[in-house]
Design a protein around this motif. Structure first.
Motif, PDB file in Angstrom:
ATOM      1  N   GLU A  13       4.168   4.226   7.397  1.00  0.00           N
ATOM      2  CA  GLU A  13       5.207   3.219   8.427  1.00  0.00           C
ATOM      3  C   GLU A  13       4.562   1.828   8.157  1.00  0.00           C
ATOM      4  N   VAL A  14       3.062   1.600   7.960  1.00  0.00           N
ATOM      5  CA  VAL A  14       2.623  -0.071   8.935  1.00  0.00           C
ATOM      6  C   VAL A  14       2.404  -0.718   7.536  1.00  0.00           C
ATOM      7  N   GLU A  15       2.500   0.079   5.961  1.00  0.00           N
ATOM      8  CA  GLU A  15       3.136  -0.360   4.915  1.00  0.00           C
ATOM      9  C   GLU A  15       4.664  -1.057   5.299  1.00  0.00           C
ATOM     10  N   LYS A  16       5.760  -0.603   5.798  1.00  0.00           N
ATOM     11  CA  LYS A  16       6.569  -1.461   5.475  1.00  0.00           C
ATOM     12  C   LYS A  16       6.680  -2.385   6.565  1.00  0.00           C
ATOM     13  N   ILE A  17       5.607  -1.923   7.730  1.00  0.00           N
ATOM     14  CA  ILE A  17       5.398  -3.013   8.983  1.00  0.00           C
ATOM     15  C   ILE A  17       5.260  -4.363   8.360  1.00  0.00           C
TER      16      ILE A  17
END
Length: 568
Positions: A13-17
């Motif tokens: 999820e952090v990659e998209k953030i």
């Protein structure tokens, strides 16, 4: 970066953030302007880390505030980047003032040679960061999925290359600092650069940055005071007749683990070979690029460089690295490391300057009753007769002092009851992370608890004639390993309130992992387990044998050879 060909289900999820943050802007400006809450938006909590900020709350008051339907008592941690841990007197004074004006009145010296401010309210974030930048320091990349504060040995004794190594640490830090102008727009009110212009480009990191945090440290033998084998990249200075020839390069160290997850483990770095000094910045960049391209972006717990190297194999990793280099790494040069702790008291360097090592328990610079260390250091800084060197063991060295100024410093420390005192060899080699009450990851106490536990351990040390013997002890409130507990001779990792996993068998120079000795023990059990081992050590050690080596030799614990065999 276009989203068109990205399958976000295959990424954390952090990659998209990060991708959606527009080069680390996110909606931070809007979050800071929101008067309704003391918190920032959920996604901004990830973005803010790249700016050196962690959102926290007071866990001591959490339950009571829930009862009265109040939101948690939110505050923020600000981490100040200090390459090599070196600041001048004016910068120390500015940090001291910020602590009083915007934070909780104390300075935390971290295990990465940085400053931390705790208890900063949302409305004070911007003025705090502006004050930090006025001191010619900053907070960008002190956290987040980038290269963080670059460490360097603060001990100059016996080496002619100390200043050169410090300079290389600064060069690596500068080269690997993110280039996005977002930091300057949000915190320093600089005008936003037009979209799509050169100012938007991250030539090294790109819009998604690294898969996980990245750490670099330099050390000068015989000291290993930066725990160079725990770094993603470690540089071991090779000095020959006062000349810095270059560095042995270490890669793949890292401490963090997760309880119950056998796929996570601490790992010590692997020596890749030797590089000439002039290629230091280049090889740091190229290792970062290999990690950027090969690191795990799906599972963050397995995203550090150590897992990339183990997944690829060291030979394949070196092959990929050499593809990016215009030269080959040479065979590693000989070196010897004798300790990973600090030296206290007065010492003179080869050029005649004097240095004073001060023990700062838990790295917390504060005034307590008659012992007013924070005030004493402020008065010393006012004299402008020394620099200030933060150590990787949370201690402080006052440096480059002329002989005629030593008494001035001693008099101030004496006035505030802060002169170096006789403490046990175990206490002088202790590290504790912040843990409770502010760290959201902590299961147990560390900084607030370890000093009292050492008081009780010292009873056994005194009984067995070991009070002055140096034994490395480190405590963290969780398994993430911020205090590098997995290379301690005695490691205590918080498992739950008042309960810890007890690890034994690291060594005194920071080149061996420890191993799980007892699981989920309380204070009484910790003291019961340690006392007979300490007695045996006092009676049956060989000459010069360190505690960690003794427990391995006497088979209290088996040495960890393969880090994948590490037990949580």
């Amino acid at each position: 970066m276009s989203d068109q060909n990205i399958n976000w289900a295959d990424l954390s999820e952090v990659e998209k953030i990060k991708t959606d943050s527009n080069y680390l802007r996110g909606t931070l400006a809007e979050s800071l302007a929101d008067p309704i809450t003391g918190a920032i938006a959920v996604d901004d909590r990830q973005v803010s880390k790249f700016h050196g900020i962690y959102q926290q709350f007071d866990r001591d008051t959490e339950r009571e505030r829930k009862k009265t339907k109040l939101e948690p008592a939110y505050s923020f941690l600000i981490r100040v980047r200090v390459p090599g841990g070196l600041v001048n007197a004016d910068q120390w004074l500015q940090m001291d003032q910020i602590a009083d004006e915007y934070a909780n009145g104390t300075l935390k010296l971290t295990t990465r040679q940085a400053f931390q401010f705790h208890g900063v309210l949302k409305g004070n974030l911007k003025p705090s960061i502006q004050s930090i930048n006025k001191a010619l320091l900053d907070t960008i990349a002190a956290c987040g999925d980038v290269n963080r504060n670059v460490m360097a040995s603060p001990h100059p004794y016996g080496s002619n290359v100390f200043d050169q190594v410090q300079d290389y640490a600064s060069k690596v830090s500068d080269h690997l600092t993110p280039r996005t102008p977002a930091y300057y727009e949000i915190w320093l009110d600089q005008k936003k650069v037009a979209e799509g212009s050169q100012g938007e480009v991250e030539p090294l990191y790109g819009p998604v940055y690294l898969p996980r945090k990245f750490k670099i440290g330099f050390t000068i033998p015989p000291f290993n005071d930066t725990d160079v084998f725990t770094q993603d990249i470690g540089f071991i200075a090779i000095e020959n007749n006062g000349v810095l020839e270059g560095f042995n390069v270490v890669a793949g160290g890292g401490m963090g683990t997760t309880f119950g997850d056998a796929e996570t483990y601490p790992r010590l770095g692997t020596v890749l070979g030797f590089v000439k000094a002039e290629n230091t910045v280049d090889i740091a960049e190229k290792i970062v690029l290999v990690q950027k391209e090969q690191g795990n972006r799906k599972i963050r717990k397995n995203a550090r460089l150590k897992y990339t190297i183990d997944r690829l194999g060291i030979d394949k990793f070196k092959e990929l690295l050499h593809e990016k280099l215009a030269y080959k790494l040479e065979a590693a040069r000989e070196y010897a490391l004798i300790r990973n702790g600090d030296k206290f008291g007065w010492h003179q360097s080869v050029n005649g300057d004097w240095y004073l090592g001060l023990f700062i328990e838990g790295g917390r610079v504060k005034d307590v009753e008659s012992i007013k260390t924070k005030t004493a250091l402020r008065e010393i800084a006012d004299l402008n007769i020394s620099d200030f060197r933060l150590s990787g063991n949370q201690n402080l060295i006052l440096g480059k002092i002329k002989g005629e100024d030593k008494n001035k410093i001693n008099e101030i420390l004496k006035k505030y009851d802060s002169l170096p005192s006789t403490i046990s060899g175990t206490r002088s080699n202790s590290i504790a992370c912040v843990a409770l009450n502010t760290c959201s990851l902590a299961f147990a106490e560390a900084e607030r608890y370890l000093p009292g536990l050492i008081d009780k351990i010292e009873s056994s040390l005194s009984d067995f004639g070991l009070f002055k013997d140096e034994i490395v002890i480190r405590m963290t409130g969780c398994a993430n390993g911020c205090g590098r507990p997995y290379v301690a001779e005695i490691g205590l990792i918080g498992k739950g309130p008042g309960r810890y996993n007890l690890y034994l068998g690291g060594n005194f120079n920071g080149t061996r992992l420890n191993n799980l000795y007892r699981e989920n023990v309380n204070e009484e059990e910790i003291l019961q387990e340690l006392r007979p081992i300490l007695q045996d050590y006092s009676q049956n050690r060989t000459e010069g044998e360190a505690f960690g080596d003794f427990v391995i030799r006497k088979q209290y614990i088996k040495e960890i050879v393969n880090p994948k065999d590490f037990k949580h």
